[in-house]
Design an enzyme around this catalytic site. Sequence first.
Site, short mmCIF file in Angstrom:
data_model
loop_
_atom_site.label_atom_id
_atom_site.label_comp_id
_atom_site.label_asym_id
_atom_site.label_seq_id
_atom_site.Cartn_x
_atom_site.Cartn_y
_atom_site.Cartn_z
N ASP A 235 0.85 -1.19 0.00
CA ASP A 235 0.00 0.00 0.00
C ASP A 235 0.89 1.24 0.00
O ASP A 235 1.96 1.24 0.62
CB ASP A 235 -0.92 0.00 1.23
CG ASP A 235 -2.15 0.86 1.03
OD1 ASP A 235 -3.26 0.31 0.96
OD2 ASP A 235 -1.99 2.11 0.92
N THR B 17 -13.70 -2.62 -8.19
CA THR B 17 -14.91 -2.55 -9.03
C THR B 17 -14.67 -1.54 -10.14
O THR B 17 -14.45 -0.36 -9.86
CB THR B 17 -16.11 -2.14 -8.15
OG1 THR B 17 -16.24 -3.11 -7.11
CG2 THR B 17 -17.39 -2.07 -8.96
N PHE C 279 -31.87 -8.61 1.96
CA PHE C 279 -31.89 -7.25 1.42
C PHE C 279 -33.30 -6.67 1.29
O PHE C 279 -33.58 -5.86 0.43
CB PHE C 279 -31.09 -7.17 0.11
CG PHE C 279 -29.62 -7.10 0.40
CD1 PHE C 279 -28.95 -8.21 0.89
CD2 PHE C 279 -28.92 -5.91 0.26
CE1 PHE C 279 -27.62 -8.14 1.26
CE2 PHE C 279 -27.58 -5.83 0.63
CZ PHE C 279 -26.92 -6.96 1.12
N CYS D 271 -19.94 1.40 -1.46
CA CYS D 271 -20.20 0.62 -2.68
C CYS D 271 -21.53 0.92 -3.36
O CYS D 271 -21.54 1.37 -4.50
CB CYS D 271 -20.08 -0.86 -2.35
SG CYS D 271 -18.48 -1.22 -1.62
N ARG E 34 -18.55 5.77 5.30
CA ARG E 34 -18.62 6.42 3.98
C ARG E 34 -20.07 6.40 3.46
O ARG E 34 -20.72 5.38 3.45
CB ARG E 34 -17.68 5.71 2.99
CG ARG E 34 -16.21 5.96 3.30
CD ARG E 34 -15.28 5.25 2.32
NE ARG E 34 -15.10 3.85 2.64
CZ ARG E 34 -14.28 3.02 1.98
NH1 ARG E 34 -13.58 3.46 0.95
NH2 ARG E 34 -14.15 1.77 2.33
#
Length: 459
Positions: free
Chosen positions: A30, A121, A251, A262, A330
């Site tokens: 990283d 992604t 869900f 996401c 987030r």
Amino acid sequence: MRIALIGAGYVGLTSGACFAQLGHSVTCVDIDQSRISALKAGRLPIFEPGLEDIVTRKTRQHRLRFGSDIEAGCRDADAIFLAVGTPSRPDGAIDLTFIEAAARQIARPMRRDVVAVIKSTVVPGTARRLREVIAEARGGLDFSVASNPEFLREGNAVADFLSPDRIVVGADDPRAAKVLREIYAPLLAKGAPGLFTNTTNAEMIKYAANAFLALKVGFINEVADLCEQIGGDVMAVAEGIGLDHRIGRAFLSPGPGFGGSCFPKDTRAFAEIGRRHGAPQHLTETLIDRNEDRKNAIAQQVLREIGSDRKAPHVAVLGVAFKANTDDARESAALTIIPQLIEAGCIVHAHDPKARPAVLGAAVIWHETSYEAAAGADIVLILTEWDEYRDLDLKQLARLMAGRTIIDCRNLLDFGQATQHGFRHLAIGRAAPPATQPGHRSRARGARVGDRRAAASPI
Ligand code: NAD
Ligand code: UGA
């Protein structure tokens, strides 16, 4: 196999640790030095249940290493996974800067026959684009690029990675498919379904999967709104439709609107891809707007409940993470709602077992326990489904609070009990009890609907 992971965030660190657990030799790299120093010192930069144990064991066994030198980390690798961030740009498209930069950085040390695997992604076509980026940097090198989207959920990442519903591999050549098959052999042997396709399909599967799951959440949230109007109970309705195996219960839990790093980002990107290619994703476009409306509506509901007479009301926000079991805030509902409350003059006291996002800065008064946050509160707003909020001692809460209203955006509390303790309990997807004066120490009157759990239990 020798594997390098570029990016040691939620995905890179979990994937790296789990690949080591599967028997591979892994180096996580990283550019964030502090992250790597923490990992080398045995401290995890993120909270993810079960991850620390694997990282500790595999580091001790020298199956898992950390570094900030990309060249050193990639030199001997058979496969290099890219797990760097792919954030949103203002138009909703994703910013490929980080992944393209990482591709350039790995190009130099890449040895012959290596497979560069995109775990981040990325929009369809990115694998092909990165093949060009690497080829430009290393003309003449024989290598492959594959797509291997990740489906783990934060808070459940280790279990999702080691017991996946499926492993999707996008490979445009046999070498890439062979290497990925070998890497995942232990999971495929245990029965995890493997879907091997081309890179474009793999990239598309990732977006379509997230958009579909987000649509399920958006759908049940709208059903919840309707239930509130007709005196229904969304939990019973979710149970009832979820028992149809074609639909499934997962869900279908209503909430304050989906968040996280996401769903919001990926639905925006999916919609943007559709617009750009002349195949608009109308359902997803609408979903994005409705999801934001929902968060704003909750802020308005809090202000309505408080009433305009009360000056500098004290709002206790329980849960700032975008969901339970993560320290990630987030795009959480709290980040939209809290600033609106502060803007309207509320004093916001907050608690979260793990998340304390710097972006809220000093505007919020943080507390170590939910009871401390609720002490003297006019209203309690529950935004995250942490188990400890489910188990709140309502008697103690009633003693501590100044007001008597709880807005329960995750349907955690038992309606009957909350009412017994004198609360006006506003749950999602059920008719609101008649409003009491937004005063203090007032007893809530009974609600129109029966006990939620009784209504929801299939016999
Ligand atoms: P993250 O922000 O937690 O981690 C990304 C890491 O990459 C950071 O630590 C950053 O310092 C590092 N990085 C950036 N550029 C680098 C470079 N050139 N070299 C080395 N390191 C570099 O992000 P995340 O949540 O792990 O997500 C990564 C990707 O995976 C995104 O595309 C995301 O959409 C996708 N994804 C995330 C999840 C999830 O649950 N968080 C699940 C599936 C897929
Ligand atoms: C999601 C997907 O579930 C993962 O499969 C995927 O890998 C990941 O995105 C990604 O692409 O990065 P995650 O963001 O960790 O995982 O969280 P989810 O559990 O999916 O929840 C997303 C949001 O939807 C949260 O705000 C959550 O509270 C909300 N949600 C979820 C509901 O409101 N109701 C539900 O029934 C489920």
